[in-house]
Design a protein around this motif. Structure first.
Motif, mmCIF file in Angstrom:
data_model
loop_
_atom_site.group_PDB
_atom_site.id
_atom_site.type_symbol
_atom_site.label_atom_id
_atom_site.label_comp_id
_atom_site.label_asym_id
_atom_site.label_seq_id
_atom_site.Cartn_x
_atom_site.Cartn_y
_atom_site.Cartn_z
ATOM 1 N N GLU A 59 0.751 -1.152 -0.123
ATOM 2 C CA GLU A 59 -0.036 0.005 -0.401
ATOM 3 C C GLU A 59 1.036 1.545 -0.021
ATOM 4 N N ASP A 60 1.985 0.578 0.822
ATOM 5 C CA ASP A 60 3.080 2.361 0.307
ATOM 6 C C ASP A 60 3.586 3.091 -0.296
ATOM 7 N N THR A 61 3.429 1.614 -1.705
ATOM 8 C CA THR A 61 4.338 1.820 -2.684
ATOM 9 C C THR A 61 3.865 2.057 -3.974
ATOM 10 N N ASP A 62 4.078 3.280 -4.917
ATOM 11 C CA ASP A 62 3.637 3.653 -6.197
ATOM 12 C C ASP A 62 3.417 2.105 -7.218
ATOM 13 N N LEU A 63 1.528 2.116 -7.725
ATOM 14 C CA LEU A 63 1.840 1.400 -8.678
ATOM 15 C C LEU A 63 2.647 1.211 -10.011
ATOM 16 N N GLU A 64 3.241 1.966 -10.273
ATOM 17 C CA GLU A 64 4.310 2.679 -11.272
ATOM 18 C C GLU A 64 5.341 2.166 -10.808
ATOM 19 N N LEU A 65 5.995 2.201 -9.570
ATOM 20 C CA LEU A 65 6.854 1.651 -9.677
ATOM 21 C C LEU A 65 7.156 -0.214 -8.283
ATOM 22 N N ILE A 66 6.463 -0.138 -8.065
ATOM 23 C CA ILE A 66 5.276 -2.272 -8.021
ATOM 24 C C ILE A 66 5.222 -2.578 -9.873
ATOM 25 N N GLU A 67 5.375 -1.996 -10.614
ATOM 26 C CA GLU A 67 5.414 -2.141 -11.931
ATOM 27 C C GLU A 67 6.792 -1.860 -12.710
ATOM 28 N N THR A 68 8.169 -1.739 -12.683
ATOM 29 C CA THR A 68 8.692 -1.066 -12.892
ATOM 30 C C THR A 68 9.737 -2.499 -11.986
ATOM 31 N N VAL A 69 9.198 -2.389 -10.826
ATOM 32 C CA VAL A 69 10.207 -4.034 -10.655
ATOM 33 C C VAL A 69 9.766 -5.516 -10.964
ATOM 34 N N VAL A 70 8.349 -5.916 -10.744
ATOM 35 C CA VAL A 70 8.115 -6.874 -11.194
ATOM 36 C C VAL A 70 8.576 -6.867 -12.630
ATOM 37 N N GLU A 71 8.246 -5.648 -13.814
ATOM 38 C CA GLU A 71 9.449 -6.332 -15.012
ATOM 39 C C GLU A 71 10.133 -6.187 -14.866
ATOM 40 N N ARG A 72 11.255 -6.226 -14.276
ATOM 41 C CA ARG A 72 13.151 -6.304 -13.637
ATOM 42 C C ARG A 72 12.805 -7.660 -13.485
ATOM 43 N N TYR A 73 12.186 -8.210 -12.578
ATOM 44 C CA TYR A 73 12.241 -9.530 -11.716
ATOM 45 C C TYR A 73 11.699 -10.633 -13.380
ATOM 46 N N LYS A 74 10.731 -10.440 -14.527
ATOM 47 C CA LYS A 74 10.436 -11.189 -14.851
ATOM 48 C C LYS A 74 11.134 -11.518 -16.371
ATOM 49 N N LYS A 75 12.076 -9.765 -16.302
ATOM 50 C CA LYS A 75 13.236 -10.210 -17.884
ATOM 51 C C LYS A 75 14.203 -11.032 -16.856
ATOM 52 N N GLN A 76 14.654 -11.254 -15.682
ATOM 53 C CA GLN A 76 15.865 -12.258 -15.324
ATOM 54 C C GLN A 76 15.259 -13.062 -15.049
ATOM 55 N N ASP A 77 14.427 -13.567 -15.492
ATOM 56 C CA ASP A 77 13.363 -15.251 -14.976
ATOM 57 C C ASP A 77 13.670 -15.094 -13.588
ATOM 58 N N SER A 78 13.506 -14.292 -12.723
ATOM 59 C CA SER A 78 13.251 -14.789 -11.384
ATOM 60 C C SER A 78 12.308 -15.429 -10.891
ATOM 61 N N TYR A 79 10.996 -15.553 -11.477
ATOM 62 C CA TYR A 79 9.907 -15.688 -11.071
ATOM 63 C C TYR A 79 9.807 -17.350 -11.894
ATOM 64 N N ALA A 80 9.809 -18.516 -11.248
ATOM 65 C CA ALA A 80 9.802 -19.096 -11.402
ATOM 66 C C ALA A 80 9.202 -20.348 -12.091
ATOM 67 N N THR A 81 8.606 -20.589 -13.632
ATOM 68 C CA THR A 81 7.130 -20.926 -14.408
ATOM 69 C C THR A 81 6.784 -21.922 -13.680
#
Length: 333
Positions: free
Chosen positions: A268-290
């Motif tokens: 709740e204390d994190t801007d949506l745009e920042l959450i999106e940036t972080v998610v994109e960075r983690y997805k790009k480097q395959d951090s989330y197991a598929t």
């Protein structure tokens, strides 16, 4: 490891819980209630929050209470003292517990993240960064014995940097105070998780120059684990894994923006745009197991990293502390 076990003993009678959330409301009076202890609240764990928010646990007849127990020692203590049914924490903790001869072993049964989640942040802008730039610098690292520190030192060594001799390595700062220490002027470089790394970049306090996740390769960085007795009782572990797998597929097939919108209630204390940036960075480097399978190669990579750091008490066979049958059954349905 010694520090880890001392803390385990110290907290053996107390479940340290900093945040509790009934993450899923169910109208099914027959729903099975389970408690999940996560080692920290992090965008790095996006699929878990997707499973909660999209009702995947509820579809399996599970009512999940999510608690946050900061630190691997506290999370494992909570699990061992029956303060939680399932723990989300680094797989190295199961090896530490195994070395103590636990009567009811802690078993890894569903992997959530498959890379390190930290980034190298420099105080000053660096043009064309190379790892050689770290030589002679002061590096503010993570807690000794923890997976971030072990993976960080492993990456340094893989890039020809001797952490003990080529730079000044600081490891005596508590995890919660690392970012504050860097912002206050300690260190030329720091190893940080998101979203702190991106926040520092936005505020001009630092600059992301490298990813430890990209450099260290696939490892079972964060997995769901439970006591062997819990896994052997009924279908609960399978239902849980099925919900996680649904979330992993959902994350794989949806955009960072869509994921950010779904998990935003947990930040709740994190801007949506920042959450999106972080998610994109983690997805790009395959951090989330598929998928939830923790395979042999990842397990061996984990132990190699621990061994290199001098923190591996003994090598443990994959089959001893990892259950892949549940994940395989879920994926074959």
């Amino acid at each position: 490891m010694k520090k880890f076990m001392k803390l385990m003993m110290f907290f053996s009678m107390v479940a340290m819980v900093s945040f509790t959330l009934y993450a899923c409301q169910s109208t099914n009076n027959n729903a099975e209630e389970i408690v999940v202890a996560e080692v920290t609240r992090s965008i790095f764990y996006a699929p878990q929050y997707v499973a909660l928010e999209q009702g995947f646990f509820e579809e399996e007849g599970l009512l999940v209470e999510l608690i946050t127990t900061p630190g691997g020692d506290k999370t494992m203590t909570t699990l061992l003292s029956d303060g939680a049914d399932v723990a989300l924490v680094g797989s190295e903790t199961s090896i530490y517990v195994h070395a103590q001869g636990a009567a009811d072993p802690v078993i890894n049964f569903a992997q959530l993240t498959q890379t390190d989640g930290t980034f190298l942040v420099s105080r000053n802008p660096v043009d064309s960064f190379t790892w050689e730039d770290l030589k002679g610098s002061t590096f503010l690292g993570q807690r000794k014995g923890g997976m971030p520190q072990m993976a960080g030192e492993y990456v340094l060594k893989q890039n020809g940097i001797d952490p003990q001799n080529d730079l000044t390595l600081i490891q005596n700062v508590d995890y919660a105070n690392i970012s504050t220490a860097f912002a206050s002027g300690t260190g030329d470089y720091v190893q940080l998780f998101e979203p702190t790394a991106s926040i520092f970049e936005l505020e001009g306090k630092g600059h992301i120059v490298a990813s430890f996740g990209e450099e260290s390769g696939h490892i079972p960085y964060t997995t769901f684990m439970a006591k062997e007795s819990f896994i052997g009782e009924g279908e609960t572990a399978k239902k849980f894994t099925r919900a996680i797998y649904k979330a992993q597929v959902w994350v794989e097939t949806h955009s960072p923006r869509e994921i950010a919108e779904v998990i935003s209630p947990y930040f709740e204390d994190t801007d949506l745009e920042l959450i999106e940036t972080v998610v994109e960075r983690y997805k790009k480097q395959d951090s989330y197991a598929t998928n939830p399978i923790l395979d042999m190669e990842e397990w061996e990579n984990l132990q190699n990293i621990m061994d290199e750091a001098g923190e591996l008490p003994e090598r443990v066979d994959h089959s001893t502390l990892v259950n892949t049958e549940i994940a395989k059954q879920v994926m074959s349905e």
